[in-house]
Design an enzyme around this catalytic site. Structure first.
Site, short mmCIF file in Angstrom:
data_model
loop_
_atom_site.label_atom_id
_atom_site.label_comp_id
_atom_site.label_asym_id
_atom_site.label_seq_id
_atom_site.Cartn_x
_atom_site.Cartn_y
_atom_site.Cartn_z
N CYS A 135 112.83 19.52 58.68
CA CYS A 135 111.43 20.31 58.94
C CYS A 135 110.82 19.50 60.17
CB CYS A 135 110.40 20.58 57.87
SG CYS A 135 111.13 21.46 56.60
N HIS A 148 101.10 19.70 59.08
CA HIS A 148 102.61 20.20 58.41
C HIS A 148 102.19 21.49 57.18
CE1 HIS A 148 106.59 20.31 57.69
NE2 HIS A 148 106.79 19.89 56.44
N GLU A 175 99.70 15.20 52.33
CA GLU A 175 99.27 15.10 53.60
C GLU A 175 98.08 14.75 53.90
OE1 GLU A 175 99.88 17.27 58.00
OE2 GLU A 175 100.24 18.50 56.16
N LYS A 181 101.09 27.69 59.51
CA LYS A 181 101.92 28.22 58.68
C LYS A 181 101.52 29.12 57.56
CE LYS A 181 105.15 24.23 58.45
NZ LYS A 181 104.66 23.21 59.27
N HIS A 227 106.86 29.06 56.76
CA HIS A 227 107.46 27.73 57.23
C HIS A 227 108.90 28.20 57.56
CE1 HIS A 227 108.60 23.86 57.42
NE2 HIS A 227 108.71 23.33 56.11
N PHE A 281 112.45 17.06 54.60
CA PHE A 281 113.22 16.82 53.42
C PHE A 281 113.90 15.41 53.79
CE2 PHE A 281 113.83 20.87 50.68
CZ PHE A 281 112.72 20.92 50.46
#
Length: 419
Positions: free
Chosen positions: A169, A309, A320, A341, A346, A405
């Site tokens: 990502c 994010h 975050e 998002k 996403h 990830f």
């Protein structure tokens, strides 16, 4: 380790293109973001009855033959088709004429997490049902993650520096940062940078469902993506592509280009912690943000807006938030943050490029897009997430965050251009 230098070469954005769940252009995408519209709908790419997640962010009515002939379309995976389509818009908006450029000084740097995942799904079915030797001879060149960059390069005749970031990502945010570095060091005059993803298929849905990463919300699909909200329960899977035309300021001026914004800093880090979970204290996220701001020579209180994010998963949004507080201290409560998002879902490896475009538009128009579906306060997520409605105010410096990830983190700094 912080960088202790500032390269003399300035890197600017002179064009962009976007394929998104909100539409097939930057204008449609940005209009949707500013007005808090959702592009999340009931999933159509797979049969939703087989999965707990019933929603997705798909590019509406995408027909690749609007940008290429049928033969070319058959030779590309959907992720490549989306990248090429976005690049056509980016090239047009930039006015870049390849017939007047040295093609060896124009490169391509793309990010993608999974490449041709739907095509893998299709060919795996053929292999099981009919045997491996009945698979398509085009499968490998369609599937490979580098083929979006390769197909953009081939379509537009760009023979310079080419690379692909596959850091999940964080991929296309890292691609934008790497592109800036390539230009800074003089290896290219222009880079088409961005990312693309088209992974909504049974393999993708099954894989993310079994780790409980996807939303299982069954109400109005537009309310399914709820970053930083107490009731968030997972991300809405999405697809899309975003490309930016990035070039040295000297080159942009020489050809009379319109300059949209400047990329002034970037940072990359690794959590070295877990396969899919962020570090409990957000250490990698803190490091990537700090490195990007150090590279841009920007103080914490100079940051006007953070595009988070913000995936809408319970753990990511909490960590975050903690990371922003750790780095920014009390300034965190004064810095507006939003997750786009919430409106497009996403799109994994493509998300950073689309968010970089949102940051370019934010500094161009002095508008901060909102985080929609902010209805129930979460005590662990207590910052200013620009709830539900856009905010018109001065935006000179924006920070864009992407955390993937494997603990792969990337951040870029986008600034209003000033000559």
């Amino acid at each position: 380790m912080s960088r202790t230098y500032k390269k003399e070469t300035r890197v600017v954005v002179t064009g962009y293109g976007a394929m998104t769940p909100l539409g097939k252009s930057v204008d449609e995408y940005w209009d949707g973001l500013k007005n808090g519209r959702s592009g999340i709908r009931r999933i159509t790419a797979v049969d939703p009855d087989g999965f707990p997640c019933k929603v997705s962010g798909e590019v509406p009515d995408f027909d690749p033959t609007e940008w290429m002939d049928k033969r070319e379309a058959r030779r590309m995976g959907r992720f490549s088709q989306l990248a090429v389509a976005a690049t056509y818009e980016a090239m047009e908006s930039s006015g870049l004429d390849m017939s007047k450029e040295d093609p060896e000084r124009v490169g391509v740097l793309m990010g993608s997490g999974s490449g041709g995942l739907p095509e893998t799904d299709q060919q795996a079915t053929i292999k099981v049902k009919r045997g491996a030797l009945r698979m398509s001879p085009l499968y490998i060149p369609i599937m490979l993650v580098n083929m979006a960059a390769a197909n953009v390069s081939r379509t537009f005749g760009m023979t310079g520096y080419t690379n692909t970031c596959a850091t999940a990502c964080a991929a296309s945010t890292q691609a934008v940062g790497e592109a800036a570095e390539v230009i800074r060091r003089g290896a290219a005059d222009v880079i088409v940078a961005g990312g693309t993803e088209a992974g909504i298929c049974e393999i993708g849905m099954g894989g993310f469902s079994t780790i409980h990463a996807l939303t299982t919300y069954t109400g109005d699909p537009s309310e399914a993506s709820r970053p930083f909200d107490l009731d968030r329960d997972g991300f809405a899977p999405a697809e899309g592509a975003g490309t930016l035309i990035m070039e040295s300021l000297e080159h942009a001026k020489a050809r009379g280009a319109t300059i949209f914004a400047e990329i002034t800093g970037w940072g990359v880090s690794s959590d070295a912690f877990h396969l899919v979970q962020p570090h409990d204290e957000g250490r990698g996220a803190v490091s990537a943000m700090r490195l990007a701001l150090d590279d841009a020579e920007v103080n914490l209180d100079d940051v006007d807006y953070i595009n988070a994010h913000g995936t809408s998963t319970p753990t990511n949004d909490r960590i975050e938030t903690l990371a922003i507080k750790t780095l920014f201290g009390e300034q965190a409560y004064k810095t507006p943050i939003s997750s786009t998002k919430s409106m497009i879902g996403h799109s994994l490896g493509a998300s950073g490029a689309l968010e970089a475009i949102a940051c370019v538009q934010a500094v161009r128009e002095d508008v901060m897009p909102p985080t929609i579906n902010q209805n129930t306060a979460d005590p662990d997520c207590d910052l200013d997430y620009i709830p539900n409605e856009a905010r018109e105010t001065g935006v000179n410096i924006a920070l864009s965050n992407s955390f993937g990830f494997g603990g792969q983190n990337a951040c870029v700094v986008v600034e209003k251009f000033r000559d």
